[in-house]
Motif scaffolding. Structure first.
Motif, PDB file in Angstrom:
ATOM      1  N   SER A 184       0.822  -1.211   0.000  1.00 53.68           N
ATOM      2  CA  SER A 184       0.000   0.000   0.000  1.00 53.68           C
ATOM      3  C   SER A 184       0.856   1.261   0.000  1.00 53.68           C
ATOM      4  O   SER A 184       0.431   2.304  -0.475  1.00 53.68           O
ATOM      5  N   GLY A 185       2.049   1.170   0.531  1.00 49.80           N
ATOM      6  CA  GLY A 185       2.948   2.316   0.450  1.00 49.80           C
ATOM      7  C   GLY A 185       2.628   3.449   1.407  1.00 49.80           C
ATOM      8  O   GLY A 185       2.951   4.599   1.120  1.00 49.80           O
ATOM      9  N   SER A 186       2.038   3.134   2.560  1.00 51.52           N
ATOM     10  CA  SER A 186       1.750   4.230   3.499  1.00 51.52           C
ATOM     11  C   SER A 186       3.040   4.816   4.069  1.00 51.52           C
ATOM     12  O   SER A 186       3.112   6.022   4.326  1.00 51.52           O
ATOM     13  N   ASN A 187       4.061   4.001   4.235  1.00 50.97           N
ATOM     14  CA  ASN A 187       5.355   4.549   4.674  1.00 50.97           C
ATOM     15  C   ASN A 187       5.985   5.386   3.563  1.00 50.97           C
ATOM     16  O   ASN A 187       6.591   6.424   3.840  1.00 50.97           O
TER      17      ASN A 187
ATOM     18  N   PRO B  23       7.934  -4.065  11.735  1.00 49.77           N
ATOM     19  CA  PRO B  23       6.902  -3.820  12.731  1.00 49.77           C
ATOM     20  C   PRO B  23       7.039  -4.680  13.999  1.00 49.77           C
ATOM     21  O   PRO B  23       6.155  -5.468  14.334  1.00 49.77           O
TER      22      PRO B  23
ATOM     23  N   GLY C 261       8.134  -1.556   3.465  1.00 46.47           N
ATOM     24  CA  GLY C 261       7.189  -2.630   3.185  1.00 46.47           C
ATOM     25  C   GLY C 261       7.583  -3.384   1.931  1.00 46.47           C
ATOM     26  O   GLY C 261       6.722  -3.811   1.159  1.00 46.47           O
TER      27      GLY C 261
ATOM     28  N   GLU D 226       5.192   4.226  12.729  1.00 45.06           N
ATOM     29  CA  GLU D 226       6.105   4.049  11.592  1.00 45.06           C
ATOM     30  C   GLU D 226       6.195   5.339  10.783  1.00 45.06           C
ATOM     31  O   GLU D 226       7.289   5.767  10.391  1.00 45.06           O
TER      32      GLU D 226
ATOM     33  N   GLN E 183       1.550   1.372  12.751  1.00 45.77           N
ATOM     34  CA  GLN E 183       1.816   2.114  11.506  1.00 45.77           C
ATOM     35  C   GLN E 183       1.862   3.620  11.733  1.00 45.77           C
ATOM     36  O   GLN E 183       2.661   4.319  11.104  1.00 45.77           O
TER      37      GLN E 183
ATOM     38  N   MET F 180       8.626  -6.602   0.509  1.00 45.94           N
ATOM     39  CA  MET F 180       8.469  -7.933   1.077  1.00 45.94           C
ATOM     40  C   MET F 180       9.229  -9.006   0.293  1.00 45.94           C
ATOM     41  O   MET F 180       8.686 -10.073  -0.014  1.00 45.94           O
TER      42      MET F 180
HETATM   43  C1  GAR Z   1       4.693  -1.809   7.337  1.00 42.49           C
HETATM   44  O1  GAR Z   1       3.926  -1.993   8.497  1.00 42.49           O
HETATM   45  C2  GAR Z   1       6.100  -2.329   7.534  1.00 42.49           C
HETATM   46  O2  GAR Z   1       6.542  -2.168   8.838  1.00 42.49           O
HETATM   47  C3  GAR Z   1       5.930  -3.765   7.179  1.00 42.49           C
HETATM   48  O3  GAR Z   1       5.059  -3.783   6.088  1.00 42.49           O
HETATM   49  C4  GAR Z   1       4.158  -2.686   6.208  1.00 42.49           C
HETATM   50  C5  GAR Z   1       4.095  -1.944   4.890  1.00 42.49           C
HETATM   51  O4  GAR Z   1       3.084  -1.001   4.889  1.00 42.49           O
HETATM   52  N1  GAR Z   1       7.185  -4.354   6.843  1.00 42.49           N
HETATM   53  C6  GAR Z   1       7.505  -5.627   7.071  1.00 42.49           C
HETATM   54  O5  GAR Z   1       6.743  -6.415   7.576  1.00 42.49           O
HETATM   55  C7  GAR Z   1       8.901  -6.004   6.650  1.00 42.49           C
HETATM   56  N2  GAR Z   1       9.156  -7.385   6.970  1.00 42.49           N
HETATM   57  P1  GAR Z   1       3.054   0.148   3.805  1.00 42.49           P
HETATM   58  O6  GAR Z   1       3.176  -0.502   2.432  1.00 42.49           O
HETATM   59  O7  GAR Z   1       1.709   0.787   3.988  1.00 42.49           O
HETATM   60  O8  GAR Z   1       4.180   1.090   4.099  1.00 42.49           O
END
Ligand code: GAR
Length: 210
Positions: free
Chosen positions: A11-14, A110, A88, A174, A171, A90
């Motif tokens: 989703s890329g919220s970070n 997380p 995020g 984060e 989040q 993965m």
């Molecule tokens: C975040 O919560 C990050 O901490 C986690 O994936 C999510 C991505 O959210 N990362 C991991 O689990 C890494 N092993 P986002 O796409 O909304 O940023």
């Protein structure tokens, strides 16, 4: 300003938090591209909205981790960023890839590392009955989620939390923490030492706390 490539899978919220921060006038870094391993990921749309160039390296197009990492590396070399920010993202990266960008790659995870490396951290924290959870930002090394931790933020676990409610509060932290740590890197304040993080040139005995 130091240049940043953000890698995301979802989703890329970070990513959004980093885009928003980097638009502030004094922010010390610039996001020059966003890379993704999933063609339809919303992170790509966020980048496009912000007029940031994107590239996709679809892991399904490659027969092995080495080939995928080779293709990803080729894209990154085109941009030659000062910093790679995993937000995020993965995919597990090969040792060669990690070594090529040693000291120049950050990840957000997380949990309060070294607790709960890997996936499904919120669920596992609840199952264990922990009272405290949170988020960590660390340098990426060959050890999965095992690189030296730069900074953490806590989240208190509530009795009625579900993995979803917990994830939501983690989040929020984060989105505060990552832009700060990335700004430290861009200002040259944090470095990966032999076994630890150097903050203003001194080894960090404990992660910074937000
Ligand atoms: C975040 O919560 C990050 O901490 C986690 O994936 C999510 C991505 O959210 N990362 C991991 O689990 C890494 N092993 P986002 O796409 O909304 O940023």
């Amino acid at each position: 300003r130091p240049s940043i490539v953000v890698l995301a899978s979802g989703s890329g919220s970070n990513l959004q938090a980093l885009i928003d921060a980097s638009r502030e006038r004094d922010y010390p870094g610039e996001i020059i591209a966003v890379g993704c391993n999933k063609p339809g990921a919303f992170a790509l749309e966020r980048a496009a909205q912000a007029n940031i160039p994107t590239f996709v390296v679809n892991h399904k197009d490659y027969g092995s981790r080495e080939e995928f990492d080779g293709a990803l590396m080729a894209e990154l070399r085109r941009y030659n960023p000062d910093l790679i920010v995993l937000a995020g993202f993965m995919r597990i990266l090969t040792d060669d890839f990690v070594q090529a960008f040693r000291g120049k790659m950050l990840n957000i995870h997380p949990s309060l590392l070294p607790a709960y490396t890997g996936l499904n951290t919120h669920q596992r924290v609840l199952e264990a009955g922990d009272k405290l959870h949170g988020v960590s930002v660390h340098f990426v090394t060959e050890e999965l989620d095992g690189g030296p931790v730069i900074a953490q933020a806590d989240v208190k676990v509530k009795p009625d939390d579900t993995p979803e409610t917990l994830a939501e509060r983690v989040q929020k932290k984060e989105h505060l923490l990552y832009p700060i740590v990335v700004s430290w890197f861009c200002e040259g304040r944090i470095q990966l030492g032999a076994h630890s993080v150097l903050f203003d040139g001194e080894p960090l005995s404990q992660p910074m706390r937000l």
